[in-house]
Enzyme design. Structure first.
Site, PDB file in Angstrom:
ATOM      1  N   GLU A 120       2.253  -5.181  -8.840  1.00  0.00           N
ATOM      2  CA  GLU A 120       1.549  -6.465  -8.908  1.00  0.00           C
ATOM      3  C   GLU A 120       1.413  -6.975 -10.334  1.00  0.00           C
ATOM      4  O   GLU A 120       0.623  -7.872 -10.618  1.00  0.00           O
ATOM      5  CB  GLU A 120       0.192  -6.342  -8.206  1.00  0.00           C
ATOM      6  CG  GLU A 120       0.397  -6.016  -6.733  1.00  0.00           C
ATOM      7  CD  GLU A 120      -0.869  -6.000  -5.905  1.00  0.00           C
ATOM      8  OE1 GLU A 120      -1.960  -6.134  -6.487  1.00  0.00           O
ATOM      9  OE2 GLU A 120      -0.756  -5.862  -4.679  1.00  0.00           O
ATOM     10  N   LYS A 152      -4.994 -11.883   4.429  1.00  0.00           N
ATOM     11  CA  LYS A 152      -3.552 -11.738   4.200  1.00  0.00           C
ATOM     12  C   LYS A 152      -2.828 -12.255   5.433  1.00  0.00           C
ATOM     13  O   LYS A 152      -2.938 -11.658   6.506  1.00  0.00           O
ATOM     14  CB  LYS A 152      -3.198 -10.269   3.976  1.00  0.00           C
ATOM     15  CG  LYS A 152      -3.726  -9.682   2.670  1.00  0.00           C
ATOM     16  CD  LYS A 152      -3.493  -8.179   2.636  1.00  0.00           C
ATOM     17  CE  LYS A 152      -3.775  -7.602   1.258  1.00  0.00           C
ATOM     18  NZ  LYS A 152      -3.789  -6.119   1.290  1.00  0.00           N
TER      19      LYS A 152
END
Length: 431
Positions: free
Chosen positions: A209, A342
């Site tokens: 990330e 999500k």
């Protein structure tokens, strides 16, 4: 009518070099929507199914040709001729046709890619930006806000090959007046952190990330080096910048104990690990903790919520998997006080909007999130603004798969101006 005339599915590559599904939805009048499904590394066991081919001779078994075939075959046949503006109907058609509880027939990756592409095509046909269309679908037309970012600047756990157990150590630039300023503060702290790590002889390689992934002596040391970087960058910890963590505790939950391998295999009960986290919140201005216990440890989560829930934001990710049935149970039992959102955990835009609404109606906050496997698709930026969710988690200040979302937020803020306030720390539960 924004009638769908063509649907195309294809296999593309995500930020980890693995295949994922991209869908293109074409409408009458030449309007086109393009969207790709993301993919997680530390996944909740109750997430909708991401369909992979399992053919070891292609992409080491990670191919998505079956999901792509579902897009080009049964899904396309079912949605062609339907109105893309009627998002709930498009999603219902696909979900009903799949016929399984967890979208395992076509794959949540197939259904989600088409769901998002249809929304983008519909927005184009209405001549409006995606965030504006999402606000209308959400039943909150014209109501926008810019989200406070949670920037994951030290990666551990499943997102990095290091000895840090806790998966994400994040900064929130709460002293910023605008999203653009928050991005600048985040960037300055991120680059200063590299200097701090280099001075200690530590690695500045990045994880999935975009955060640094050094080997550290303890999980607390990650907070200490970030605190040092915030100070060296010229900011005040707790005032200009607050901290957040994603423990992803399911990943180190073994035989009923929480085992921190990076700290000499120290083992904790649910209560002990809650107090371990509580001690960290006393040493550092941590205002949000995600998945502080295992997804199945509901009794532990209830205890953690009683101990910490009135002081800080407790976010359920693997715990709730963007699923309204599970979230409803959590709300009724008083477990956590926030949900991580999500798209691909549930697999459609309509169900995602329902989870955000349920959370907000119950006084829970909603944090819009990327996955560790991402693409250049920046739809979550529009989702955060269009639902006025208030918070976004989309990685660090490096890797274009992360930065794409920040850049889209900068563009949206510029377009909306005062119509989309940046509320900073006020968006965080318990603050």
């Amino acid at each position: 009518m924004s009638k769908i005339v063509k649907v195309i599915g294809r296999e593309i590559i995500d930020s980890r070099g693995n295949p994922t599904v991209e869908a293109e939805v074409h409408l009458e009048g030449g309007f086109v929507g393009l969207a790709a499904a993301p993919s997680g590394a530390s996944t909740g066991s109750r997430e909708a199914l991401e369909l992979r081919d399992g053919d070891k001779s292609r992409f080491l078994g990670k191919g998505v040709l079956k999901a792509v075939a579902a897009v080009n075959g049964p899904i396309a046949q079912a949605v062609i001729g339907k109105d893309a503006k009627d998002q709930a109907n498009i999603d219902k058609i696909m979900i009903d046709l799949d016929g399984t509880e967890n979208k395992s027939q076509f794959g949540a990756n197939a259904i989600l890619a088409v769901s998002l592409a249809a929304a983008k095509a519909a927005a184009a046909s209405k001549g409006m930006p995606l965030y504006e269309h999402i606000a209308e679908l959400n039943g909150t037309p014209g109501k926008f806000s810019m989200p406070l970012p949670m920037m994951n600047i030290i990666n551990g756990g499943e997102h990095a090959d290091n000895n840090v157990d806790i998966q994400e150590f994040m900064i929130q630039p709460v002293g910023a007046k605008t999203l653009k300023e928050a991005v600048r503060i985040g960037s300055e702290v991120f680059h200063t952190l590299a200097k701090v790590l280099k001075a200690k002889g530590m690695s500045t390689a990045v994880g999935d990330e975009g955060g640094y992934a050094p080997n550290l002596g303890s999980n607390a040391e990650a907070l200490a080096v970030i605190a040092e970087a915030v100070k060296q960058a010229g900011y005040e910890l707790g005032k200009d910048v607050t901290l957040a963590m994603d423990c992803a505790a399911s990943e180190f939950y073994k035989d009923g104990k929480y085992v921190l391998a990076g700290e000499g295999n120290k083992a904790f009960t649910s209560e002990e690990f809650t107090h371990f986290l509580e001690d960290l919140t006393k040493q550092y201005p941590i205002v949000s903790i995600e998945d502080g216990l295992d997804e199945s440890d509901w009794a532990g989560f209830k205890y953690q919520t009683e101990v910490l829930g009135d002081k800080i934001q407790l976010v359920g990710d693997d715990l709730f998997v963007t699923n309204t049935k599970i979230l409803k149970e959590g709300i009724e039992k008083g477990v956590a006080n926030s949900i991580l959102i999500k798209f691909n955990q549930i697999g459609s835009l309509t169900e995602t909007l329902a989870a955000i609404k349920m959370a907000k109606d119950a006084g829970y906050t909603a944090v819009i999130s990327h996955r560790s496997g991402e693409t250049e698709d920046a739809t979550i930026a529009d989702l955060a603004v269009g639902t006025a969710a208030g918070q976004i988690k989309t990685g660090s200040m490096s890797r274009s798969d992360r930065v794409a979302k920040y850049n889209q937020l900068i563009r949206i803020e510029e377009a909306l101006g005062d119509r989309a306030p940046f509320n900073g720390l006020k968006e965080v539960k318990g603050q």
